[in-house]
Design an enzyme around this catalytic site. Structure first.
Site, PDB file in Angstrom:
ATOM      1  N   ASP A 267       0.780  -1.183  -0.011  1.00  0.00           N
ATOM      2  CA  ASP A 267      -0.006   0.025   0.072  1.00  0.00           C
ATOM      3  C   ASP A 267       0.681   1.414  -0.049  1.00  0.00           C
ATOM      4  OD1 ASP A 267       0.784  -0.095   2.578  1.00  0.00           O
ATOM      5  OD2 ASP A 267      -1.198  -0.204   3.491  1.00  0.00           O
ATOM      6  N   SER A 268       2.092   1.129   0.074  1.00  0.00           N
ATOM      7  CA  SER A 268       3.060   2.014  -0.200  1.00  0.00           C
ATOM      8  C   SER A 268       2.872   2.960  -1.553  1.00  0.00           C
ATOM      9  CB  SER A 268       4.500   1.721  -0.185  1.00  0.00           C
ATOM     10  OG  SER A 268       4.883   0.493  -1.034  1.00  0.00           O
TER      11      SER A 268
ATOM     12  N   ASP B  31      -0.792  -6.158   0.360  1.00  0.00           N
ATOM     13  CA  ASP B  31      -1.128  -5.398   1.612  1.00  0.00           C
ATOM     14  C   ASP B  31      -2.622  -5.560   1.660  1.00  0.00           C
ATOM     15  OD1 ASP B  31       0.991  -4.873   3.157  1.00  0.00           O
ATOM     16  OD2 ASP B  31       1.600  -3.097   1.850  1.00  0.00           O
TER      17      ASP B  31
ATOM     18  N   GLU C 148       9.144  -3.840  11.191  1.00  0.00           N
ATOM     19  CA  GLU C 148       9.542  -2.816  10.505  1.00  0.00           C
ATOM     20  C   GLU C 148      10.149  -1.494  11.864  1.00  0.00           C
ATOM     21  OE1 GLU C 148       8.129   1.106   7.474  1.00  0.00           O
ATOM     22  OE2 GLU C 148       6.822  -0.565   8.073  1.00  0.00           O
TER      23      GLU C 148
END
Length: 263
Positions: free
Chosen positions: A44-45, A83, A181
């Site tokens: 979804d980046s 995602d 992350e």
């Protein structure tokens, strides 16, 4: 035949680092598949690098379905991870299944969800119904407003303990992979030792089972804020293909991330 979960577990057990990159279109997907990326992440980046938004929160399920179809049409060897966007799985396990099944129909082979132990019921619900899952712990970009920005997680003992507990609980619930992350390197190492499933880091140090970067960061194309873990593998005179190979070699030789790119 594309890479599967059992092959990734074998890589973990044989200390063979897993290589993962984001991708949102057929051209790059064909190239990543050709050079041997283990996992292609349709992240979804894309909300930021494709759509120009300030965060991932505005990305819709329809966006993820579209890009999944683009990538899956040309991918033969790499695993396709997708995602689940903000709002597509938080409401209920049933809602998550309904949306995850649409991503699987579009070509996903595993879906990724952000969140800790509260996701356990949803992970079990999806797993029991044949949908492979990846959990995302540490810094969870969809919760950036709740977290107060893009900050390193797991520095305080209580927060670190919570991340470890979440990884264990989600493993017991049936999750297949964990992405970690923006956490300290030692915490990434501890989690990787505590669970039997693969861990993939982005700003989580070198002691995890694999690495992932946003493709645009890896190619040195990102502007504005660049996190410490970001690194360009595109040197003068290189082709894009060679830059991707540089990344793969650095990950597999455990040259990336080094202390300069770790917390």
């Amino acid at each position: 035949m594309s890479i599967n979960i059992q092959q990734l577990i074998h890589k973990k057990n044989s200390s063979s680092p897993i290589c993962m990159l984001t991708c949102y279109d057929a051209t790059f997907a064909k190239l990543l598949d050709k050079v041997g990326i283990d996992i292609i992440l349709i992240g979804d980046s894309l909300g930021m690098v494709v759509q120009g938004n300030e965060s991932t929160i505005k990305v819709k399920l329809e966006d993820m379905i579209y890009h999944t179809r683009c990538v899956s049409k040309v991918t033969k060897n790499s695993m396709i991870m997708v995602d689940m966007p903000f709002g597509s799985y938080q409401e209920s396990p049933e809602n998550a299944y309904r949306n995850a099944s649409q991503l699987m129909e579009a070509g996903a082979q595993i879906v990724k969800l952000e969140g800790g132990k509260w996701l356990a019921e949803t992970i079990t619900f999806l797993s029991d119904r044949g949908i492979p899952t990846c959990a995302h712990l540490g810094l969870t970009p969809q919760s950036v407003h709740k977290l107060g920005g893009y900050k390193v997680q797991g520095i305080e003992t209580q927060n670190a303990t919570s991340i470890i507990e979440s990884a264990k609980i989600l493993e017991e619930s049936g999750v297949d992979i964990v992405v970690l992350e923006l956490i300290p390197s030692e915490l990434g190492k501890k989690i990787t030792k505590h669970i039997k499933i693969p861990t993939i880091g982005i700003g989580a140090g070198v002691f995890v089972d694999g690495q992932v970067l946003v493709l645009h960061d890896m190619l040195g194309l990102s502007e504005g804020h660049n996190p410490k873990f970001a690194k360009s593998f595109f040197s003068k005179g290189d082709t894009i293909e060679q830059a991707i190979r540089n990344y793969i070699n650095a990950v597999r030789n455990k040259e990336y991330p080094n202390s300069e790119h770790s917390y």
